[in-house]
Scaffold this active site. Structure first.
Site, PDB file in Angstrom:
ATOM      1  N   GLU A   1       0.780  -1.242   0.000  1.00  0.00           N
ATOM      2  CA  GLU A   1       0.000   0.000   0.000  1.00  0.00           C
ATOM      3  C   GLU A   1       0.817   1.301   0.000  1.00  0.00           C
ATOM      4  O   GLU A   1       0.793   2.055   0.979  1.00  0.00           O
ATOM      5  CB  GLU A   1      -0.954   0.001   1.201  1.00  0.00           C
TER       6      GLU A   1
ATOM      7  N   GLU B   1      -5.775  -8.495   0.973  1.00  0.00           N
ATOM      8  CA  GLU B   1      -6.362  -8.064   2.249  1.00  0.00           C
ATOM      9  C   GLU B   1      -7.830  -7.753   2.018  1.00  0.00           C
ATOM     10  O   GLU B   1      -8.183  -7.083   1.044  1.00  0.00           O
ATOM     11  CB  GLU B   1      -5.693  -6.797   2.805  1.00  0.00           C
TER      12      GLU B   1
HETATM   13  C1  FCB Z   1      -4.658  -1.910   5.472  1.00  0.00           C
HETATM   14  C2  FCB Z   1      -3.267  -2.210   6.001  1.00  0.00           C
HETATM   15  C3  FCB Z   1      -3.263  -3.196   7.138  1.00  0.00           C
HETATM   16  C4  FCB Z   1      -4.406  -2.954   8.096  1.00  0.00           C
HETATM   17  C5  FCB Z   1      -5.712  -2.900   7.340  1.00  0.00           C
HETATM   18  C6  FCB Z   1      -6.927  -2.733   8.223  1.00  0.00           C
HETATM   19  O1  FCB Z   1      -4.668  -0.664   4.883  1.00  0.00           O
HETATM   20  O2  FCB Z   1      -2.451  -2.721   4.977  1.00  0.00           O
HETATM   21  O3  FCB Z   1      -2.024  -3.117   7.778  1.00  0.00           O
HETATM   22  O4  FCB Z   1      -4.185  -1.804   8.797  1.00  0.00           O
HETATM   23  O5  FCB Z   1      -5.677  -1.841   6.425  1.00  0.00           O
END
Ligand code: FCB
Length: 465
Positions: A167, A359
């Site tokens: 990210e 994620e």
């Molecule tokens: C993402 C991050 C991770 C966590 C989630 C909820 O942006 O990569 O580390 O904080 O959000």
């Protein structure tokens, strides 16, 4: 239930974490300082004054945690390596004990048939290098390359799935633009774009090292996050507006997908940004694209929520604000499952790389109930709905190879401290006791049935042990 409602038999079912958020073991004898150590010391930066010093004590409890992963039935585990645990000053002397931790973790995972998916950078930048200008220093890509080499030398005989960066949108935009994450600076947009250029070069150098030096044939990806549009209706106009929202530059390039992914996959900046780059970067910046644009095997997409979009009068995307009472996670993020369908589609259409959802998850007000269980029906519903939407993308022909739930364990959620619980596993932060939430048991059923069980309404009783 028909069989095409299953996911492919080689679909990768996983869960994800990151180093600073779970590891603990942060004493100087164990690792070098990272920018989050310092940021957490500043008053008012982290909710409740929390820090990641102890976190979920994963360094001390990794054997137990791998057993819990096994109980959930995970096929893969995405974790990150803490750069200053491996190289306390970011470059130079290696910390053999720190590197040894990842060595043991990888062995433990493989012993339990769980495939390690390793992220090199999930935000714990070494303080020593931050003092030298951090990612704004043009040498930062060489620092990252040196660190990559060390990790590759040690682990690439067993690790085959690699991510360079997690990210950049967040660790540039929120950390260096808004100043809400470490190191908490508020750089101008131009400086953030300059920083991003260095970050992209770091990605490229790192990917090249993995590709050429790994002992086992590597599969390389990275894990950006970006705005995603969900069409309000399935009219061509609304779908196109949602696509524009996802792959356009919008008002803020920092949150776009294309600022980061076009250079990585195409070797160009989006057209609208070229003249800006001419003004703010060094004159030969186009030559850097050769380094940035390395062959990449899969597109890791972190997706939590999306914007509902319809075609505006001028053909531009018109974002429909969430209605009163819209379902939201504890964090306040809207629950918008269709983002997995459309996000996968729009990003595949543009970049033509297999998608892995790296994620996806939600924070919830979880606690251990009187019967000793952690019941989290909201998360179960979230998983089922999001996987249904992802399955739809696959039915539509999008190659999606895996899904990693965020997160394996409750952990330190950056500026929110321990106030957001994202885990499939509940962690009591006083005793460090772990409890599988009902969602973990549900996820096990999903994995065991190769996704087929998501089509049945979740049965609370079925998730009891
Ligand atoms: C993402 C991050 C991770 C966590 C989630 C909820 O942006 O990569 O580390 O904080 O959000």
């Amino acid at each position: 239930m028909s069989h095409n409602r299953k996911f492919p038999s080689d679909f990768v079912w996983g869960a994800a974490t990151s180093s600073y958020q779970i590891e603990g073991a942060a004493e100087p004898s164990q690792r070098g300082l990272c920018i989050w150590d310092e940021f957490c010391q500043q008053q008012g930066k982290i909710r409740g004054g929390d820090t990641g010093r102890v976190a979920s004590e994963h360094v001390d409890r990794y054997v137990e945690d791998v057993q819990l992963m096994k109980q959930i039935g995970l096929k893969a585990y995405r974790f990150s390596v803490c750069w200053p645990r491996v190289l306390p000053d970011g470059v130079g002397k290696i910390n053999a004990t720190g590197l040894g931790f990842y060595d043991r973790l990888v062995d433990e995972l493989l012993k339990n048939d769980i495939e390690p998916w390793l992220t090199l950078y999930h935000w714990d930048f070494p303080v020593s290098l931050h003092r030298k200008g951090g990612w704004l220093n043009p040498e930062s890509s060489d620092w990252f390359a040196e660190y990559t080499q060390v990790v590759v030398d040690k682990l690439s005989d067993r690790v085959s799935h690699w991510f360079t960066l997690n990210e950049p949108q967040v660790f540039i935009g929120i950390a260096h633009g808004l100043g809400e994450h470490a190191p908490g600076t508020k750089l101008s947009l131009d400086d953030q774009l300059r920083m991003n250029h260095n970050v992209l070069i770091a990605h490229g150098k790192s990917a090249k090292i993995i590709r050429t030096q790994a002992k086992k044939e590597p599969l390389i990806g990275w894990a950006p996050v970006g705005v995603c549009g969900i069409p309000a209706t399935e009219s061509i106009e609304d779908i196109d507006a949602a696509r524009q929202r996802t792959i356009g530059i919008g008002d803020d390039p920092i949150w776009s997908n294309t600022l980061y992914n076009d250079p990585v996959f195409f070797g160009t900046y989006p057209e609208q940004l070229e003249s800006k780059m001419d003004k703010i970067l060094h004159p030969n910046w186009r030559q850097d694209m050769e380094t940035i644009c390395q062959p990449i095997d899969f597109f890791g997409v972190n997706i939590y929520r999306g914007d509902l979009v319809r075609a505006g009068k001028d053909g531009k995307p018109d974002i429909i604000p969430p209605g009163v009472g819209t379902p939201r996670s504890d964090f306040g993020w809207e629950i918008t499952p269709d983002v997995l369908r459309w996000g996968s589609q729009f990003l595949f259409e543009r970049y033509q790389k297999p998608i892995v959802i790296t994620e996806n998850g939600m924070s919830n007000a979880d606690w251990v109930d009187l019967s000793g269980q952690v019941q989290d029906p909201q998360r179960i519903d979230y998983i089922a709905r999001h996987l249904r939407a992802l399955h739809q993308a696959m039915e539509d022909g999008i190659p999606v190879h895996g899904y990693f739930h965020w997160s394996l364990l409750d952990n330190f959620e950056w500026a929110e401290g321990y106030h957001q619980r994202f885990g499939l596993i509940y962690v009591d932060f006083v005793t460090q006791e772990r409890t599988l939430k009902s969602s973990a048991k549900y996820y096990r059923q999903v994995i065991d049935s190769c996704g087929e069980s998501i089509w049945a309404a979740p049965n609370r009783n079925a998730t009891k042990e």
